[in-house]
Design an enzyme around this catalytic site. Structure first.
Site: not given
Length: 766
Positions: A120, A612, A663, A701, A733
């Protein structure tokens, strides 16, 4: 007893036990201290870090791992890799140029930032292009001299390897990597020659990129690079350091002309061990054995580590074993000292950076002189782990019973998406190209101050609830005025999208000072999953129900998904990550059903961190995606057909995730794409996606307010490959970090762009 081991460290946290490093940087950026004061403070932090490792008895102390922002950025600047956009007349230089590349300025955008492998931590991506590298300053040499003159430490300079540096960079085609390497080899040679002349005994060259998998062309490139370096500095001892996974094929690295090879025996450790036992270890190489977990926060089991060290000792020649962490300690907090609010059984089971160095010393002592020489410390470590493992909250019968039913548990919606979509549209009657936001609204200083006062007891729970309700009511009113179709409550009660849920679920704890660097001066304090995770009571129902009571428009309930909670926390190490993800999923499942029962029937379960968590090796990814997707479905599968499940993901290479994303079976997915909008839309020309989708139409951002026309252009391009009936319009976002004025202006433009796009779409429909 043997005499066959020394200790080494690979890197130490930069931020300080109380984030002093962060505070100094931000004071400089705010103009409160000048450059000379900043450099003086940074020197003191660097010296303190060196002395702590010296006092811990570490034999090989890294130098050059300290940075003012990011170690990859340091390497780029050291080699003169400065994008042309910063080279305008009167442009920045020195430290101002360094920070401009990291943070941007009024004339030039910041360099791209992305995750450092599967951690991270974020690094600044070098932009090489046609720039001819030159050694502007030998930073490892300066660090080596500093440690020697200021602390009497003959340190181990740390350098990012050329192979990894190029793999992490942009601005050239992959087919050009060999020719780009040729441009860099002279400056790497110069750097190492200067270190050799200064008297450095070992140089640590970090090459974590090799653990992602080596093809023939990679092996050939590595051979060329290290052959050239060895020819130039044959007397310098190079430790080629890998971490985060096993090396495959290991024999390729064993053939390189380096004096040492560092391997991770925590993550991918069994594969590394098996390879060494199969291949044997060369007589002329030292093994840097990463035996202490550099990424986890738990105390090691001393018996297990001693057995591992003894096994390794038998495999390598006398005097060729170095004990070290599995990777840099950058990824863990500084010290457990001060964590006095934790129960003793938990606190005694934690090991941050300083404690890990102590574990190395204890392991070395036991290996050299026997566990009896370690005495009370050895017994204390074993007792602490035993007490921690026996905690009842780590062995809950009710959670175990739920887990036993997982195999038979349904993780599929009752009805396929095509039929659900019709029923949902009949229920919600949403317009073509519905508009919404991702969830959070600006967290103003007023909101943060009210939360702080409430936590300190200066604001009663009743007064705080009243304050939050006012914020929710104001946001609902504003969203209605703007003309959004699906609303959110704004998440004003939440500090962090993971911490909020961790505070309300059993099995989590929160440290006082467990900070780690995320990027630049940005530090985070991850929740700690130390016990079985379980639902206790509804976590989001109160605010969601209140928001829905204020409007006739649908209001989305907002949750963080199980895999994101997992990936953004420190996780217990006695269970698999899949098991912990399933525990979280089972808890969230109850929250989702509670929301539905309370009348909240649009529910967004955010999973920005799914990608991630992908394993570094291609062959391991399918299994991870299977259980990650199933954890999401465990959370969401029991709702009614008319309950609409949304999710949000940060940008990923959509093409290699399309099957897994589909899925997940969410009714609507929004993807953070504004900075790579064209790339993602182009990918839909090669694939089909049959569910609702929102591609972020503007970048949250940046404080910049995009025009209506700009957003229309993005919408129109998306509609060339997506059907209007499946397309949603939203920012890319959450809006937590933005101000209200820019948020309102941007959303008004977004709604206007959506209205224009609807008119055009209707005009062409039969």
């Amino acid at each position: 007893m043997t005499r066959n081991a020394i200790t080494s460290n690979l890197g130490y946290p930069r931020i300080g036990a109380n984030r002093e490093w962060k505070k100094a940087l931000e004071a400089y950026w705010a103009g409160k201290i000048n450059e000379e004061q900043l450099r003086t403070e940074m020197d003191q932090f660097q010296l303190s870090n060196l002395r702590k490792q010296q006092e811990a008895g570490i034999d090989l102390i890294p130098v050059g791992d300290f940075t003012y922002y990011d170690h990859v950025l340091d390497t780029a600047v050291m080699f003169g890799i400065v994008p042309p956009r910063y080279r305008y007349e009167g442009g920045p230089d020195g430290l101002d140029l360094y920070f401009a590349m990291a943070r941007g300025n009024s004339r030039a955008a910041a360099c791209e930032m992305t995750k450092w492998f599967n951690t991270n931590y974020h690094y600044i991506v070098p932009e090489i292009g046609d720039i001819q590298p030159v050694l502007t300053e030998n930073k490892p040499l300066a660090a080596y001299r500093f440690a020697k003159s200021q602390a009497g430490i003959d340190g181990k300079p740390v350098v990012i390897g050329l192979y990894t540096f190029l793999k992490l960079s942009k601005g050239f085609a992959l087919s050009e990597i060999r020719s780009v390497a040729e441009r860099f080899l002279p400056v790497y040679v110069q750097l190492l020659q200067e270190l050799e002349q200064e008297g450095a005994a070992w140089v640590q060259i970090d090459e974590p990129a090799v653990v992602t998998g080596l093809q023939e062309e990679d092996i050939e490139l590595l051979g060329h690079i290290y052959g050239a370096l060895h020819a130039a500095v044959p007397g310098l001892r190079i430790m080629l350091q890998t971490y985060f996974e096993s090396v495959q094929p290991l024999e390729a690295l064993l053939k390189l002309p380096v004096q040492g090879l560092g391997l991770d025996f925590v993550h991918g450790g069994e594969a590394n061990l098996e390879a060494i036992e199969r291949l044997g270890w060369p007589e002329d190489k030292t093994l840097g054995a990463g035996v202490i977990d550099g990424r986890g926060i738990w105390r090691c089991d001393p018996e297990e580590k001693l057995a591992l060290a003894e096994r390794l000792e038998r495999l390598v020649p006398e005097g060729k074993l170095i004990l070290q962490p599995s990777c840099s300690l950058l990824h863990v907090p500084v010290t457990v000292q001060g964590e006095d609010r934790l129960k003793p059984e938990v606190r005694n089971a934690l090991a941050f950076a300083d404690e890990k160095l102590a574990e190395l010393g204890l392991l070395k002592l036991a290996l050299l002189e026997g566990r009896e020489a370690a005495g009370a410390q050895w017994a204390g470590a074993k007792a602490a782990l035993d007490a921690f493992r026996k905690l009842p909250e780590r062995n809950r019968v009710d959670v175990a019973e739920l887990e036993r039913g997982l195999e038979e548990l349904t993780d599929r919606r009752n009805t396929v998406y095509a039929e659900r979509a019709k029923r949902q549209q009949d229920k919600w009657r949403l317009p073509l190209l519905p508009t919404t936001t991702i969830g959070s609204f600006p967290q103003t200083p007023e909101v943060r101050q009210a939360r702080l006062k409430w936590r300190k007891g200066e604001l009663s729970p009743e007064r705080y609830d009243e304050f939050i309700r006012r914020q929710i009511a104001d946001s609902i009113t504003l969203q209605e005025k703007i003309g959004l179709d699906v609303l959110v409550h704004g998440e004003f009660e939440r500090t962090d999208m993971v911490e909020f849920f961790g505070e309300k679920l059993d099995g989590f704890l929160f440290t006082r000072n467990g900070w780690v660097q995320s990027y630049g001066s940005r530090c985070v304090k991850p929740p700690v999953i130390y016990a079985d995770v379980a639902f206790t009571e509804p976590m989001t129902v109160k605010e969601s129900v209140y928001a829905q009571s204020l409007t006739k428009l649908p209001v989305k309930g907002m949750l963080t998904g199980p895999v994101t909670i997992l990936n953004w926390s420190f996780v217990r190490d006695d269970l698999s990550r899949e098991q912990v993800a399933n525990q979280i999923a089972l808890a969230l499942r109850q929250e989702i059903l509670a929301l539905e029962s309370a009348g909240v029937e649009m529910i967004q379960v955010d999973e920005p961190a799914v990608r991630e968590g992908l394993p570094l090796k291609e062959q391991d990814r399918r299994q991870y995606l299977e259980w990650a997707v199933r954890a999401f479905r465990i959370s969401t599968s029991l709702v009614r057909d008319t309950t609409q499940i949304h999710t949000h993901m940060c940008y990923c290479e959509f093409g290699d995730m399309i099957d897994s994303i589909s899925d997940m079976d969410a009714d609507v997915i929004s993807i953070e794409t504004s900075r790579s909008h064209g790339e993602l839309i182009a990918s839909f020309e090669q694939m089909d996606y049959d569910k609702g989708i929102g591609l972020g139409v503007y970048d949250i951002h940046s404080p910049r307010v995009p025009s209506v026309e700009e957003m229309e252009t993005g919408i129109e391009r998306a509609l060339r490959v997506l059907h209007p009936e499946q397309f949603w319009i939203n920012p890319d976002c959450g809006l937590k970090t933005r101000g209200w004025s820019e948020t309102e202006a941007s959303l008004r433009n977004m709604v206007a762009a959506a209205d224009n796009a609807r008119k055009k779409a209707r005009a062409v429909q039969p």
